[in-house]
Design a protein around this motif. Structure first.
Motif, PDB file in Angstrom:
ATOM      1  N   VAL A   1       2.560   5.123  -2.003  1.00  0.00           N
ATOM      2  CA  VAL A   1       1.625   4.885  -0.900  1.00  0.00           C
ATOM      3  C   VAL A   1       1.012   3.493  -1.013  1.00  0.00           C
ATOM      4  O   VAL A   1       0.892   2.763  -0.016  1.00  0.00           O
ATOM      5  N   THR A   2       0.626   3.105  -2.225  1.00  0.00           N
ATOM      6  CA  THR A   2       0.039   1.779  -2.429  1.00  0.00           C
ATOM      7  C   THR A   2       1.023   0.682  -2.043  1.00  0.00           C
ATOM      8  O   THR A   2       0.660  -0.303  -1.387  1.00  0.00           O
ATOM      9  N   ALA A   3       2.278   0.860  -2.437  1.00  0.00           N
ATOM     10  CA  ALA A   3       3.298  -0.123  -2.077  1.00  0.00           C
ATOM     11  C   ALA A   3       3.474  -0.200  -0.561  1.00  0.00           C
ATOM     12  O   ALA A   3       3.557  -1.290   0.022  1.00  0.00           O
ATOM     13  N   ALA A   4       3.525   0.967   0.093  1.00  0.00           N
ATOM     14  CA  ALA A   4       3.731   0.986   1.542  1.00  0.00           C
ATOM     15  C   ALA A   4       2.573   0.320   2.273  1.00  0.00           C
ATOM     16  O   ALA A   4       2.779  -0.491   3.185  1.00  0.00           O
ATOM     17  N   MET A   5       1.345   0.638   1.874  1.00  0.00           N
ATOM     18  CA  MET A   5       0.192   0.080   2.567  1.00  0.00           C
ATOM     19  C   MET A   5       0.056  -1.419   2.321  1.00  0.00           C
ATOM     20  O   MET A   5      -0.414  -2.164   3.186  1.00  0.00           O
ATOM     21  N   SER A   6       0.488  -1.880   1.147  1.00  0.00           N
ATOM     22  CA  SER A   6       0.436  -3.310   0.874  1.00  0.00           C
ATOM     23  C   SER A   6       1.418  -4.088   1.735  1.00  0.00           C
ATOM     24  O   SER A   6       1.240  -5.295   1.961  1.00  0.00           O
ATOM     25  N   LEU A   7       2.458  -3.426   2.229  1.00  0.00           N
ATOM     26  CA  LEU A   7       3.458  -4.074   3.065  1.00  0.00           C
ATOM     27  C   LEU A   7       3.187  -3.912   4.555  1.00  0.00           C
ATOM     28  O   LEU A   7       3.907  -4.471   5.381  1.00  0.00           O
ATOM     29  N   ALA A   8       2.151  -3.127   4.926  1.00  0.00           N
ATOM     30  CA  ALA A   8       1.893  -2.847   6.344  1.00  0.00           C
ATOM     31  C   ALA A   8       1.300  -4.066   7.050  1.00  0.00           C
ATOM     32  O   ALA A   8       1.931  -4.666   7.918  1.00  0.00           O
ATOM     33  N   GLY A   9       0.065  -4.410   6.715  1.00  0.00           N
ATOM     34  CA  GLY A   9      -0.508  -5.660   7.210  1.00  0.00           C
ATOM     35  C   GLY A   9      -1.310  -5.597   8.488  1.00  0.00           C
ATOM     36  O   GLY A   9      -2.282  -6.317   8.634  1.00  0.00           O
ATOM     37  N   THR A  10      -0.938  -4.754   9.461  1.00  0.00           N
ATOM     38  CA  THR A  10      -1.635  -4.718  10.746  1.00  0.00           C
ATOM     39  C   THR A  10      -2.066  -3.288  11.047  1.00  0.00           C
ATOM     40  O   THR A  10      -1.527  -2.325  10.493  1.00  0.00           O
ATOM     41  N   VAL A  11      -3.023  -3.161  11.971  1.00  0.00           N
ATOM     42  CA  VAL A  11      -3.506  -1.821  12.334  1.00  0.00           C
ATOM     43  C   VAL A  11      -2.392  -0.953  12.938  1.00  0.00           C
ATOM     44  O   VAL A  11      -2.244   0.208  12.565  1.00  0.00           O
ATOM     45  N   PRO A  12      -1.563  -1.474  13.896  1.00  0.00           N
ATOM     46  CA  PRO A  12      -0.492  -0.618  14.420  1.00  0.00           C
ATOM     47  C   PRO A  12       0.495  -0.156  13.339  1.00  0.00           C
ATOM     48  O   PRO A  12       0.886   1.007  13.317  1.00  0.00           O
TER      49      PRO A  12
END
Length: 408
Positions: free
Chosen positions: A128-139
């Protein structure tokens, strides 16, 4: 001085191409099976309790320890991501999920099964931490958090279906689905570890884990856990004062947006996870609905809330943060009050819709606010500490539900 004609200048070294952005759906697949794994025991607590020869309220320790391990594992995995990079984080997370699933599949005793669940949760926290670090924007964050809501919604019914057709132990293995996303993530994301100039703050990490553990135990053992929480909090505060750039950076704690976003996410999550476990039991006690009917109704309610949260995340930039926060505060307050005051049990399902909408949309919006308020080098740490606040709510909720209805 010009070069002679026969000497040609060396070509400029081409900068390496930037890694392609990871599609949001791959990020969702990496992160969201954790939600299904966390919620899969909701409708099968009695089965698990019977298998281990314990009361249903005691079996909720399998849920609490999972939430605890996600809570303490998230900042630890964020520290690993910050120091060692994506590849090391993904490898360790995958190993923990596989090992934990093997232990849960064979454990003859509740404490051993709890150990396996903790390993699964630690691994899931890393993904989860890895995924959220790669997200970047609200959408893009909204895709992940709406997926959390959807997989969390499917989790109870999926767990019940797997328990009926195979075994309740199979229902606790759904988190392994996240491993399917690893090849795509590794191909598209930069696996190189970032440069580090400061040593790892082991004492700060240990004190944070101690504080989180004590807080998780407050609903079950109020006086000793509260005393331990105050002691750990005081020691951590002294440590942060002496080491302001350590595991818990002082600049983050002085960032108002980060602190308020994290506290609000924790509040929303506590309400949601409490209702997630109390609503099925209240429907079971006050209606003649079958377990399958209750599961299907809750699934529909939670999927509706997840879809609405995704819609809000997509239009959040146009609405503006003040309006979005006003909507979340309204729905977040309405859900628990409606659950307490409604005279009609069937209205508990819309309550579940409000709860998952608030926590999913809130996590997407508040996570981006919290992370963007942090200095760039500290953003992985900000993700970890923000998710710690959210996951503490995930630990508080089942424990509060056990006190309210499961012991009744």
């Amino acid at each position: 001085m010009p070069l002679p004609d026969h000497v040609q200048p060396l070509p400029a070294t081409a900068s390496p191409p930037k890694p392609r952005p990871v599609p949001a759906l791959w990020l969702a697949l990496l992160a969201t099976p954790l939600a299904a794994s966390a919620n899969s025991p909701v409708l099968i607590l009695d089965d698990m309790a019977s298998a281990f020869g314990v009361r249903t309220a005691t079996a909720t320790w399998l849920v609490t320890v999972f939430a605890w391990a996600v809570a303490v594992g998230t900042p630890l995995m964020a520290g690993l991501l910050r120091r060692r990079g994506l590849r090391a984080t993904l490898r360790l997370s995958a190993a923990l999920i596989v090992a934990g699933t093997a232990v849960v599949a064979a454990a003859p005793w509740l404490p051993l099964a709890m150990t396996g669940r903790a390993a699964q949760a630690l691994g899931g926290a890393g993904l989860v931490t890895a995924a959220m670090s790669l997200a970047g924007t609200v959408p893009r964050m909204g895709v992940i958090t709406a997926g959390f809501g959807a997989l969390g919604a499917i989790g109870p019914l999926l767990g019940s279906a797997l328990a009926n057709t195979a075994s309740w132990r199979v229902s606790l293995a759904v988190g392994t689905l996240a491993l399917l996303a690893l090849p795509a993530i590794v191909r598209r994301a930069d696996p190189a570890p970032p440069p580090q100039s400061t040593p790892f703050d082991g004492r700060g990490a240990a004190l944070l884990v101690l504080l989180a553990t004590s807080l998780v135990l407050v609903p079950r053992f109020p006086l000793p856990a509260l005393a331990a929480s105050l002691t750990a909090g005081a020691l951590l505060a002294l440590h942060i004062r002496a080491h302001p750039t350590g595991f818990v950076p002082l600049t983050l704690l002085r960032t108002r947006t980060f602190v308020l976003s994290t506290l609000l996410a924790c509040t929303f999550a506590t309400s949601y996870f409490t209702l997630l476990f109390t609503v099925p039991r209240m429907l079971h006690d006050h209606t003649d609905w079958t377990t399958a009917t209750i599961g299907a109704g809750q699934l529909a309610a939670l999927l509706t809330g997840s879809a609405l949260s995704m819609t809000l995340a997509l239009v959040a930039n146009r609405l503006g943060h003040p309006r979005v926060l006003a909507v979340l505060l309204t729905t977040g307050a309405l859900a628990p009050f409606a659950a307490l005051l409604t005279p009609w049990p069937a209205l508990l399902l819309p309550v579940a819709t409000l709860a998952v909408f608030t926590t999913s949309a809130g996590q997407a919006t508040l996570a981006v606010l919290a992370v963007q308020s942090a200095p760039t080098p500290q953003r992985p740490t900000a993700i970890g500490l923000f998710n710690l606040g959210y996951q503490l709510g995930g630990a508080f909720g089942p424990a509060i539900a056990a006190l309210l209805v499961l012991d009744a």
